[in-house]
Scaffold this active site. Structure first.
Site, mmCIF file in Angstrom:
data_model
loop_
_atom_site.group_PDB
_atom_site.id
_atom_site.type_symbol
_atom_site.label_atom_id
_atom_site.label_comp_id
_atom_site.label_asym_id
_atom_site.label_seq_id
_atom_site.Cartn_x
_atom_site.Cartn_y
_atom_site.Cartn_z
ATOM 1 N N LYS A 210 -6.714 -4.897 -3.020
ATOM 2 C CA LYS A 210 -7.386 -5.517 -1.881
ATOM 3 C C LYS A 210 -8.404 -4.555 -1.281
ATOM 4 O O LYS A 210 -8.148 -3.356 -1.205
ATOM 5 C CB LYS A 210 -6.366 -5.960 -0.828
ATOM 6 C CG LYS A 210 -5.521 -4.819 -0.253
ATOM 7 C CD LYS A 210 -4.420 -5.375 0.649
ATOM 8 C CE LYS A 210 -3.574 -4.296 1.277
ATOM 9 N NZ LYS A 210 -4.243 -3.475 2.267
ATOM 10 N N ASP B 124 0.796 -1.247 0.000
ATOM 11 C CA ASP B 124 0.000 0.000 0.000
ATOM 12 C C ASP B 124 0.822 1.288 0.000
ATOM 13 O O ASP B 124 0.439 2.275 0.649
ATOM 14 C CB ASP B 124 -0.955 0.003 1.198
ATOM 15 C CG ASP B 124 -1.933 -1.150 1.185
ATOM 16 O OD1 ASP B 124 -1.896 -1.955 0.250
ATOM 17 O OD2 ASP B 124 -2.729 -1.261 2.136
ATOM 18 N N CYS C 158 -2.101 -2.299 7.904
ATOM 19 C CA CYS C 158 -2.071 -3.256 6.787
ATOM 20 C C CYS C 158 -0.865 -4.183 6.825
ATOM 21 O O CYS C 158 -0.965 -5.345 6.441
ATOM 22 C CB CYS C 158 -2.169 -2.502 5.465
ATOM 23 S SG CYS C 158 -3.809 -1.787 5.250
HETATM 24 N N1 TIU Z 1 -2.640 0.419 4.277
HETATM 25 C C1 TIU Z 1 -3.107 0.711 5.481
HETATM 26 O O1 TIU Z 1 -2.423 0.555 6.477
HETATM 27 N N2 TIU Z 1 -4.397 1.230 5.559
HETATM 28 C C2 TIU Z 1 -4.823 2.054 6.548
HETATM 29 O O2 TIU Z 1 -5.972 2.455 6.568
HETATM 30 N N3 TIU Z 1 -3.893 2.415 7.488
HETATM 31 C C3 TIU Z 1 -4.056 3.311 8.493
HETATM 32 O O3 TIU Z 1 -3.142 3.426 9.320
HETATM 33 N N4 TIU Z 1 -5.155 4.040 8.549
#
Ligand code: TIU
Length: 227
Positions: free
Chosen positions: A129, A24, A162
């Site tokens: 995802k 991500d 994540c």
């Molecule tokens: N990729 C991921 O960690 N998504 C989130 O929403 N992370 C947050 O820390 N909000």
């Protein structure tokens, strides 16, 4: 076989059955006006992760380690976005609302893209995802099994969300996870540290914690990256 220094112990792994999973590293989490900012976070904290991730990508590609990327996001019609997730942000800043990088956390929008410095190369799978874990409602597990992957080198954001969810999912699937600490980041430095400590505690209950310099040494490289 290469051995990588790590906590709680050094670990041997075969590059041919290892994959670097970059989680991500999207504009939506790293740049102002995206999903991370909509949740009230200071997104500038994540910028420091880009250079180490770039090093890790270069090292993995040079060593023949498979590289896979993930992106968190939803379909434009929001049919795969749980209402509970959408409604957690204030109106105007919700998933699907318009922002400076297009609709927030929507596939195909500029904010959903991986930051250009870490752009996937041709042949590197990108797994879209809908949730935090990279195994939930995706074909990641199938791809890893088809490639004979046994060890994951894990990078990306955010460490306690994540990255952690994915490491937990991977660990339960029998994969050995080596989290590259400086290639992961959080909006909350204390959560980053705690999340890494949780991985390595109890003899490595979820995996191992290492860093990009140790990966470089394990692959037989010397010197520093300048990326
Ligand atoms: N990729 C991921 O960690 N998504 C989130 O929403 N992370 C947050 O820390 N909000």
């Amino acid at each position: 076989m290469p051995v990588i220094e790590a906590r709680p112990s050094a670990i041997e792994f075969d590059p041919g059955s290892a994959a670097l999973l970059v989680i991500d590293m999207q504009r939506d989490f790293l740049e102002p006006g995206g999903f991370g900012a909509a949740l009230g976070n200071d997104v500038s904290l994540l910028g420091r992760v880009v250079a180490p991730c770039r090093d890790a990508l270069r090292i993995a590609r040079a060593a023949g380690i498979a590289v896979l990327h993930t992106r968190e996001g939803h379909r434009p019609d929001l049919s795969d976005a749980p209402r509970a997730k959408v409604h957690r942000s204030p109106p105007g800043l919700r998933i699907g609302d318009p922002g400076p990088m297009g609709r927030i956390l929507i596939r195909g929008e500029p904010g959903h893209e991986i930051v250009p410095e870490l752009a996937p190369e041709p042949g590197e799978p990108v797994i879209d995802k809908p949730g935090k874990g990279a195994f939930y409602q995706t074909d990641l597990e199938l791809m890893l099994r088809n490639r004979g992957i046994e060890t994951l080198l894990v990078a990306g954001v955010t460490t306690e969300v994540c990255v952690h969810t994915t490491v937990r999912e991977a660990n339960d699937r029998g994969l050995r996870c080596i989290v590259l600490a400086d290639c992961c980041g959080s909006y909350f430095p204390e959560f980053h540290e705690a999340a890494l400590a949780m991985v390595a505690a109890q003899g490595g209950i979820f995996g191992w914690v290492s860093d990009v310099a140790a990966l470089r040494r394990a692959m037989g490289e010397t010197g520093r990256d300048t990326a």
